[in-house]
Structures are given as C-alpha cells and as structure tokens.
Design a protein around this motif. Structure first.
Motif, PDB file in Angstrom:
ATOM      1  N   ASN A  52       0.846  -1.195   0.000  1.00  0.00           N
ATOM      2  CA  ASN A  52       0.000   0.000   0.000  1.00  0.00           C
ATOM      3  C   ASN A  52       0.878   1.240   0.000  1.00  0.00           C
ATOM      4  OD1 ASN A  52      -2.308   1.542  -0.010  1.00  0.00           O
ATOM      5  ND2 ASN A  52      -3.031   0.919   2.013  1.00  0.00           N
ATOM      6  N   SER A  53       0.270   2.358  -0.326  1.00  0.00           N
ATOM      7  CA  SER A  53       0.915   3.667  -0.260  1.00  0.00           C
ATOM      8  C   SER A  53      -0.122   4.674   0.208  1.00  0.00           C
ATOM      9  CB  SER A  53       1.468   4.060  -1.636  1.00  0.00           C
ATOM     10  OG  SER A  53       2.067   5.346  -1.595  1.00  0.00           O
ATOM     11  N   MET A  54       0.272   5.515   1.153  1.00  0.00           N
ATOM     12  CA  MET A  54      -0.655   6.475   1.743  1.00  0.00           C
ATOM     13  C   MET A  54      -0.152   7.892   1.523  1.00  0.00           C
ATOM     14  SD  MET A  54      -1.256   4.606   5.435  1.00  0.00           S
ATOM     15  CE  MET A  54      -1.765   2.887   5.520  1.00  0.00           C
ATOM     16  N   GLY A  55      -1.047   8.768   1.095  1.00  0.00           N
ATOM     17  CA  GLY A  55      -0.705  10.170   0.939  1.00  0.00           C
ATOM     18  C   GLY A  55      -0.191  10.522  -0.445  1.00  0.00           C
ATOM     19  N   ARG A  56      -0.179  11.822  -0.699  1.00  0.00           N
ATOM     20  CA  ARG A  56       0.333  12.385  -1.945  1.00  0.00           C
ATOM     21  C   ARG A  56       0.795  13.798  -1.639  1.00  0.00           C
ATOM     22  NH1 ARG A  56      -5.006  13.213  -1.578  1.00  0.00           N
ATOM     23  NH2 ARG A  56      -5.868  15.213  -2.287  1.00  0.00           N
ATOM     24  N   TYR A  57       1.588  14.378  -2.541  1.00  0.00           N
ATOM     25  CA  TYR A  57       2.110  15.713  -2.265  1.00  0.00           C
ATOM     26  C   TYR A  57       1.011  16.761  -2.262  1.00  0.00           C
ATOM     27  CZ  TYR A  57       4.323  20.201  -2.642  1.00  0.00           C
ATOM     28  OH  TYR A  57       4.673  21.505  -2.409  1.00  0.00           O
ATOM     29  N   GLY A  58       1.099  17.676  -1.319  1.00  0.00           N
ATOM     30  CA  GLY A  58       0.194  18.814  -1.269  1.00  0.00           C
ATOM     31  C   GLY A  58       0.499  19.687  -0.077  1.00  0.00           C
ATOM     32  N   LEU A  59       0.155  20.939  -0.188  1.00  0.00           N
ATOM     33  CA  LEU A  59       0.352  21.898   0.895  1.00  0.00           C
ATOM     34  C   LEU A  59      -0.932  22.036   1.703  1.00  0.00           C
ATOM     35  CD1 LEU A  59       2.299  24.703  -1.004  1.00  0.00           C
ATOM     36  CD2 LEU A  59       3.228  22.782   0.318  1.00  0.00           C
ATOM     37  N   ALA A  60      -0.769  22.212   3.008  1.00  0.00           N
ATOM     38  CA  ALA A  60      -1.935  22.381   3.866  1.00  0.00           C
ATOM     39  C   ALA A  60      -2.741  23.613   3.482  1.00  0.00           C
ATOM     40  CB  ALA A  60      -1.491  22.480   5.323  1.00  0.00           C
ATOM     41  N   SER A  61      -2.072  24.586   2.903  1.00  0.00           N
ATOM     42  CA  SER A  61      -2.743  25.830   2.520  1.00  0.00           C
ATOM     43  C   SER A  61      -3.532  25.707   1.215  1.00  0.00           C
ATOM     44  CB  SER A  61      -1.712  26.953   2.375  1.00  0.00           C
ATOM     45  OG  SER A  61      -0.720  26.606   1.413  1.00  0.00           O
ATOM     46  N   ASP A  62      -3.308  24.632   0.461  1.00  0.00           N
ATOM     47  CA  ASP A  62      -4.037  24.449  -0.792  1.00  0.00           C
ATOM     48  C   ASP A  62      -5.496  24.077  -0.527  1.00  0.00           C
ATOM     49  OD1 ASP A  62      -1.708  24.930  -2.144  1.00  0.00           O
ATOM     50  OD2 ASP A  62      -1.280  22.818  -2.543  1.00  0.00           O
ATOM     51  N   ALA A  63      -6.345  24.330  -1.484  1.00  0.00           N
ATOM     52  CA  ALA A  63      -7.728  23.893  -1.378  1.00  0.00           C
ATOM     53  C   ALA A  63      -7.765  22.370  -1.280  1.00  0.00           C
ATOM     54  CB  ALA A  63      -8.518  24.355  -2.603  1.00  0.00           C
ATOM     55  N   GLY A  64      -8.434  21.863  -0.265  1.00  0.00           N
ATOM     56  CA  GLY A  64      -8.469  20.422  -0.039  1.00  0.00           C
ATOM     57  C   GLY A  64      -7.181  19.865   0.517  1.00  0.00           C
ATOM     58  N   GLY A  65      -6.312  20.733   1.029  1.00  0.00           N
ATOM     59  CA  GLY A  65      -5.001  20.303   1.514  1.00  0.00           C
ATOM     60  C   GLY A  65      -5.054  19.388   2.715  1.00  0.00           C
ATOM     61  N   GLY A  66      -6.198  19.315   3.395  1.00  0.00           N
ATOM     62  CA  GLY A  66      -6.284  18.442   4.546  1.00  0.00           C
ATOM     63  C   GLY A  66      -6.613  17.016   4.211  1.00  0.00           C
ATOM     64  N   GLU A  67      -7.000  16.733   2.975  1.00  0.00           N
ATOM     65  CA  GLU A  67      -7.473  15.402   2.619  1.00  0.00           C
ATOM     66  C   GLU A  67      -6.325  14.466   2.248  1.00  0.00           C
ATOM     67  OE1 GLU A  67     -10.642  14.374   2.934  1.00  0.00           O
ATOM     68  OE2 GLU A  67     -10.974  16.313   3.869  1.00  0.00           O
ATOM     69  N   GLY A  68      -5.482  14.163   3.192  1.00  0.00           N
ATOM     70  CA  GLY A  68      -4.462  13.147   2.990  1.00  0.00           C
ATOM     71  C   GLY A  68      -3.230  13.586   2.246  1.00  0.00           C
ATOM     72  N   THR A  69      -3.041  14.881   2.036  1.00  0.00           N
ATOM     73  CA  THR A  69      -1.824  15.342   1.386  1.00  0.00           C
ATOM     74  C   THR A  69      -0.709  15.483   2.413  1.00  0.00           C
ATOM     75  OG1 THR A  69      -2.499  17.674   1.620  1.00  0.00           O
ATOM     76  CG2 THR A  69      -3.082  16.543  -0.438  1.00  0.00           C
ATOM     77  N   LEU A  70       0.529  15.355   1.931  1.00  0.00           N
ATOM     78  CA  LEU A  70       1.708  15.404   2.790  1.00  0.00           C
ATOM     79  C   LEU A  70       2.774  16.268   2.136  1.00  0.00           C
ATOM     80  CD1 LEU A  70       1.940  11.565   3.592  1.00  0.00           C
ATOM     81  CD2 LEU A  70       0.952  13.336   5.063  1.00  0.00           C
ATOM     82  N   ASN A  71       3.614  16.856   2.976  1.00  0.00           N
ATOM     83  CA  ASN A  71       4.722  17.674   2.500  1.00  0.00           C
ATOM     84  C   ASN A  71       5.980  17.278   3.265  1.00  0.00           C
ATOM     85  OD1 ASN A  71       6.397  19.583   1.390  1.00  0.00           O
ATOM     86  ND2 ASN A  71       5.436  21.342   2.397  1.00  0.00           N
ATOM     87  N   GLU A  72       6.727  16.351   2.698  1.00  0.00           N
ATOM     88  CA  GLU A  72       7.957  15.807   3.273  1.00  0.00           C
ATOM     89  C   GLU A  72       7.724  15.246   4.691  1.00  0.00           C
ATOM     90  OE1 GLU A  72      12.659  16.913   3.942  1.00  0.00           O
ATOM     91  OE2 GLU A  72      11.361  18.397   2.982  1.00  0.00           O
ATOM     92  N   PRO A  73       6.927  14.215   4.809  1.00  0.00           N
ATOM     93  CA  PRO A  73       6.706  13.617   6.129  1.00  0.00           C
ATOM     94  C   PRO A  73       7.953  12.880   6.613  1.00  0.00           C
ATOM     95  CG  PRO A  73       5.737  12.236   4.442  1.00  0.00           C
ATOM     96  CD  PRO A  73       6.228  13.475   3.737  1.00  0.00           C
ATOM     97  N   TRP A  74       8.343  13.126   7.867  1.00  0.00           N
ATOM     98  CA  TRP A  74       9.540  12.478   8.419  1.00  0.00           C
ATOM     99  C   TRP A  74       9.192  11.356   9.393  1.00  0.00           C
ATOM    100  CZ3 TRP A  74      14.844  14.896   9.377  1.00  0.00           C
ATOM    101  CH2 TRP A  74      15.249  15.683   8.295  1.00  0.00           C
ATOM    102  N   GLY A  75       8.087  11.444  10.103  1.00  0.00           N
ATOM    103  CA  GLY A  75       7.785  10.494  11.161  1.00  0.00           C
ATOM    104  C   GLY A  75       6.511   9.723  10.895  1.00  0.00           C
TER     105      GLY A  75
END
Length: 258
Positions: A52-75
């Motif tokens: 499986n793979s979870m998440g895709r690139y996106g900024l929290a400030s973008d429209a819909g940015g809360g729906e599973g987008t990530l920006n360089e997750p470390w943990g």
C-alpha cells in the motif's frame, strides 16, 4: 518553494524510496516507511513486498489540503487499532490514515516559536504508546506534545533549554516496555529518558549529534531493552543498555565492486 515537490509522481514506482526517514511496525507485522521526498507513507509486508501507499504531495494551505496530502513527512507510527499517524513535517501538522490508507483526520498548524499546543514547527517524529496516546516531537518548538488519537491536546513535555527535561531540537521518540519515553535531544547531544507523564529520569551523552546536515537522529528500543540510536552524520547505529551504557555500534556495510 519546496524543491522536493518537483519530482513528478509518475517518475517513481511503488517500491522506490527517496530520502526515507522513520519506520514503524504495526501489531500485524506490517512496516510503514516515511518516504519523505516522495511525500508518502509506503507499506511493506515482512518479506519486503509493497502492499500500500498512503498520501500524496500537497500543501496544507491548498484547497483540499487536509485530505491526505503530505509535504515531506519524516515520522510515522502505527496505533493499536491499525491507524497510521504521520508527522507531516513541512505542513506542520499530524495526518491520520486508517489501516486501509484512507484519510481520517488532521490536526495542527504552522507556528514557529509558539506556545500554542496546536501550533507545530517542523515536527520530525511521532510515536503511539500502549494506551493509544500520540506523542509528537515538535522539533522547532523544542518540546514534545501529547494528544488523544482524535487530536485532543493532553499535555506538553519539556521546553527549550539545556537542563533536565528540556530540549534543543528533539527528534526521535521511542518507548520501553515500562512505557518510559526516550527522546533524541539532538542539539543537546544526548538521549533523555522520561516517564510517560514527562518527569525526568536519566540521560546520557552522544557525541556528534549536533546534526549540521539536514538529517536528524532517531531511536528505537528493542524488546530486551537495548536502545538503538541512529547517528546520521557518523553513518552508524549505536546501541546502549537502558542505563546508557555503551554496548556496540554498527558501522556501514562495505561492498566490493566487481
């Protein structure tokens, strides 16, 4: 601009990792890897197969940015119910997926030098204790924050400083069998051990942990109590007992070119 975001998703395959940082194992044995530069969590079975793979690139400030987008997750951490908790580092927040990889919720927002417990700055690690509480290394704000699995604030552990129970750039988090919290206190060049409530127990030094590069140290505690500490700049893993007595180090593997 985040230069890591310039890598098109089509250019990497399911099992191709780019600058992976943290790794966690769920109670079902699955392995979750924070594939930082690909802005996702990759799930492997114990044989190394991608499932499986979870998440895709996106900024929290973008429209819909809360729906599973990530920006360089470390943990990344796996909860007892199969939920997957992600330290979405440069979106300055926590993102939660269910066991199937579907987005569940997010909490936190950008806040450098903030005392607001819901404001993060570059959180680098996340860990879930036996009771399901979520611990977040709010690295830039020099503290560890504790939440319920639903994102309700419980308490803050530590603050900026060099004294017992204080932190300078905390990163790696891990628990031992008694539930005590181990923290990679990077710029103070030490491992600190605290009770689950955040009371100071002990510490020991690790030379070379100032982390001049963009890497940071992570920790794990083995079932026998061995504390494993990553030393990125030293290209090694160092092992200690629970009291901080040095046991051994694992040097980089040397390969012979043929």
């Amino acid at each position: 601009e985040n230069e890591l975001a310039l890598q098109p998703a089509a250019e990497f395959g399911a099992g191709v990792l780019s600058r992976p940082h943290d790794i966690a194992q769920g109670e079902d044995g699955l392995l979750y890897v924070a594939d930082s530069a690909n802005h996702r969590i990759v799930v492997f079975d114990e044989a190394g197969n991608v499932i499986n793979s979870m998440g895709r690139y996106g900024l929290a400030s973008d429209a819909g940015g809360g729906e599973g987008t990530l920006n360089e997750p470390w943990g990344v951490a796996a909860g007892p119910d199969g939920s997957v908790f992600v330290a979405d580092t440069w979106n300055h927040r926590v993102v939660v997926f269910d066991a199937q990889g579907e987005f569940v919720r997010t909490w936190g927002s950008e806040g450098a030098f903030s005392e607001d417990p819901m404001a993060f700055w570059g959180p680098r690690d996340i860990a879930v204790d036996a009771d399901g509480q979520v611990y977040v290394a709010d690295t830039g704000n020099k503290r560890v924050l504790v939440f319920t699995p639903e994102g309700e604030f419980v308490r803050q552990i530590g603050e900026a400083g060099v004294l017992e129970g204080q932190f300078e750039e905390p990163v790696g988090l891990a628990f031992d069998a008694e539930g005590n919290l181990y923290v990679a206190d990077t710029w103070n060049r030490r491992v600190q051990v605290l009770t689950p409530e955040g009371d100071y127990l002990r510490e020991w030094p690790i030379e070379g942990w100032f982390a001049q590069t963009n890497e940071r140290p992570y920790l794990d505690v083995a079932p026998d109590g061995t504390v494993l500490a990553a030393d990125p700049e030293g290209s090694r893993v160092i092992a200690f007992d629970e009291a901080g007595t040095y046991r051994y180090r694992q040097a980089p593997v040397q390969f012979e070119l043929r």
